[in-house]
Design a protein around this motif. Structure first.
Motif, short mmCIF file in Angstrom:
data_model
loop_
_atom_site.label_atom_id
_atom_site.label_comp_id
_atom_site.label_asym_id
_atom_site.label_seq_id
_atom_site.Cartn_x
_atom_site.Cartn_y
_atom_site.Cartn_z
N LEU A 90 10.06 -3.80 -7.36
CA LEU A 90 11.51 -3.76 -7.12
C LEU A 90 11.83 -3.18 -5.75
CD1 LEU A 90 13.15 -2.71 -10.52
CD2 LEU A 90 12.45 -4.97 -9.72
N ARG A 91 11.12 -2.14 -5.38
CA ARG A 91 11.38 -1.50 -4.08
C ARG A 91 11.01 -2.42 -2.92
NH1 ARG A 91 12.16 3.97 -3.82
NH2 ARG A 91 10.84 4.23 -1.97
N ALA A 92 10.01 -3.26 -3.14
CA ALA A 92 9.65 -4.25 -2.11
C ALA A 92 10.73 -5.31 -1.98
CB ALA A 92 8.31 -4.90 -2.46
N ILE A 93 11.30 -5.73 -3.10
CA ILE A 93 12.39 -6.72 -3.08
C ILE A 93 13.60 -6.13 -2.36
CG2 ILE A 93 13.98 -8.07 -4.50
CD1 ILE A 93 11.75 -8.02 -6.69
N SER A 94 13.89 -4.86 -2.62
CA SER A 94 15.05 -4.18 -2.00
C SER A 94 14.85 -3.91 -0.51
CB SER A 94 15.32 -2.85 -2.71
OG SER A 94 15.74 -3.06 -4.02
N GLY A 95 13.59 -3.96 -0.06
CA GLY A 95 13.31 -3.66 1.34
C GLY A 95 12.98 -2.22 1.60
N LEU A 96 12.77 -1.44 0.55
CA LEU A 96 12.45 -0.02 0.70
C LEU A 96 10.96 0.20 0.96
CD1 LEU A 96 14.70 1.38 -2.17
CD2 LEU A 96 15.20 1.31 0.27
N LEU A 97 10.16 -0.82 0.68
CA LEU A 97 8.73 -0.79 0.97
C LEU A 97 8.36 -2.03 1.76
CD1 LEU A 97 7.24 0.32 -2.49
CD2 LEU A 97 7.43 1.72 -0.42
N ASN B 280 0.83 -1.20 0.00
CA ASN B 280 0.00 0.00 0.00
C ASN B 280 0.86 1.25 0.00
OD1 ASN B 280 -2.31 -1.55 0.13
ND2 ASN B 280 -2.69 -1.18 2.31
N TYR B 281 0.43 2.27 -0.77
CA TYR B 281 0.98 3.62 -0.65
C TYR B 281 -0.13 4.45 -0.02
CZ TYR B 281 5.06 2.98 -3.75
OH TYR B 281 6.26 2.60 -4.30
N GLY B 282 -0.08 4.62 1.30
CA GLY B 282 -1.20 5.31 1.95
C GLY B 282 -2.47 4.50 1.76
N HIS B 283 -3.48 5.13 1.12
CA HIS B 283 -4.75 4.44 0.88
C HIS B 283 -4.78 3.75 -0.48
CE1 HIS B 283 -6.43 6.09 4.52
NE2 HIS B 283 -6.15 7.32 4.14
N VAL C 200 14.27 -8.71 7.17
CA VAL C 200 15.61 -8.29 6.76
C VAL C 200 15.58 -6.85 6.27
CG1 VAL C 200 17.59 -8.78 5.26
CG2 VAL C 200 16.19 -10.67 6.13
N LYS C 201 16.39 -5.98 6.85
CA LYS C 201 16.41 -4.57 6.47
C LYS C 201 17.08 -4.38 5.11
CE LYS C 201 16.30 -2.91 11.23
NZ LYS C 201 16.99 -2.14 12.28
N ALA C 202 16.82 -3.23 4.52
CA ALA C 202 17.29 -2.96 3.15
C ALA C 202 18.80 -3.10 3.02
CB ALA C 202 16.84 -1.57 2.71
N HIS C 203 19.57 -2.52 3.96
CA HIS C 203 21.02 -2.57 3.83
C HIS C 203 21.56 -3.99 4.01
CE1 HIS C 203 20.39 -1.86 8.17
NE2 HIS C 203 21.48 -2.59 8.34
N ASP D 176 5.08 -12.34 0.88
CA ASP D 176 6.48 -12.49 1.28
C ASP D 176 7.40 -12.44 0.06
OD1 ASP D 176 8.62 -12.83 2.96
OD2 ASP D 176 8.11 -14.86 3.59
N VAL D 177 8.65 -12.06 0.33
CA VAL D 177 9.72 -12.13 -0.65
C VAL D 177 10.75 -13.11 -0.11
CG1 VAL D 177 11.56 -10.86 -1.83
CG2 VAL D 177 9.37 -9.73 -1.37
N LEU D 178 11.08 -14.13 -0.93
CA LEU D 178 12.07 -15.13 -0.51
C LEU D 178 13.28 -15.04 -1.42
CD1 LEU D 178 9.01 -16.59 -0.20
CD2 LEU D 178 10.45 -18.30 0.88
N PHE D 179 14.46 -15.09 -0.81
CA PHE D 179 15.72 -15.04 -1.54
C PHE D 179 16.56 -16.24 -1.13
CE2 PHE D 179 20.08 -13.25 -2.22
CZ PHE D 179 19.97 -13.06 -3.59
N ASN D 180 16.91 -17.05 -2.10
CA ASN D 180 17.62 -18.30 -1.81
C ASN D 180 16.82 -19.17 -0.84
OD1 ASN D 180 19.96 -18.67 -3.34
ND2 ASN D 180 21.14 -17.27 -2.06
#
Length: 239
Positions: free
Chosen positions: A46-53, A12-15, A70-73, A59-63
């Motif tokens: 993409l921003r959700a995968i990066s952790g920015l949203l 969601n972006y706001g509403h 998991v935080k963005a950095h 869920d997003v699963l990696f490996n």
């Protein structure tokens, strides 16, 4: 082997309900493209995968591991890097300094590998080496795009998220950028590509997904999508 898996992702972006249950997979070593009109949810994905949203649901699963906490950095350290839409280079820093910032998570523990990666970036983009002491804000649009991709490579990613790499570039530069994307992939980097130039994206990708208003409405091999009548009319400019 599946490197990235997105399961029923809601954002969601706001509403505004920007993603409405998107699911997709990217196999190790693949180039997969996300197609869709402006506002379809490509950059949001993409921003959700990066952790920015943060996801409302899904869920997003990696490996095979969930990235929910998991935080963005920390995702960068796991092997996910992004070249953002609009390049977003640090305009007052030099090319060399921009690349060094791309390696921020790695430089203390493996400096030799960082320098080897920088060498790879300069071999990939000789123009950047010519301008390594020049501030990024004085580069042309094409050079800034090279720098944005190079900066993302400096993190030595397993998965690279490319957001509109050809945006605003002259046709000859567009050809060079897609040639470079192939070369990066040959070096073992898996790529998830968001691109308005659907024809060029499908020619470089093995598979693709089509997003419309936050939903995944179509998926298939690049050849199947290129041959699909709806895709040809909506995204390839054919009648």
């Amino acid at each position: 082997m599946t490197l990235l898996k997105i399961e029923n992702l809601h954002i969601n972006y706001g509403h505004v309900h920007a993603l409405k249950g998107v699911s997709l997979e990217v196999g190790e070593g693949e180039i997969v493209t996300l197609l869709g009109a402006n506002g379809a949810g490509k950059t949001t994905t993409l921003r959700a995968i990066s952790g920015l949203l943060k996801a409302v649901k899904g869920d997003v699963l990696f490996n095979g591991d969930s990235l929910k906490t998991v935080k963005a950095h920390d995702r960068v350290e796991l092997g996910i890097s992004q070249s953002p839409e609009g390049r977003r280079v640090f305009s007052t820093l030099t090319v060399h300094e921009n690349l060094s910032l791309g390696a921020y998570s790695r430089r203390k523990k493996d400096w030799n590998v960082v320098e080897k990666t920088r060498r790879f970036v300069y071999d990939l983009f000789p123009r950047l080496e010519e301008r390594k002491n020049q501030t990024a804000g004085t580069l042309s649009g094409g050079e800034q795009q090279m720098l944005a991709i190079g900066r993302a490579l400096m993190a030595k990613p397993k998965l690279m998220l490319l957001d509109e790499p050809s945006l605003g570039l002259a046709p000859l530069l567009v050809q060079n950028i897609f040639k470079t994307i192939r070369e990066i992939n040959k070096q073992g980097v898996t790529i998830l590509l968001v691109e308005q130039n659907a024809r060029a994206a499908l020619k470089v990708a093995s598979r693709g997904y089509v997003l419309e208003t936050g939903n995944c409405v179509l998926s298939g091999s690049a050849d199947d999508l290129l041959a699909d009548e709806a895709v040809r009319k909506a995204y390839l400019g054919e009648k």
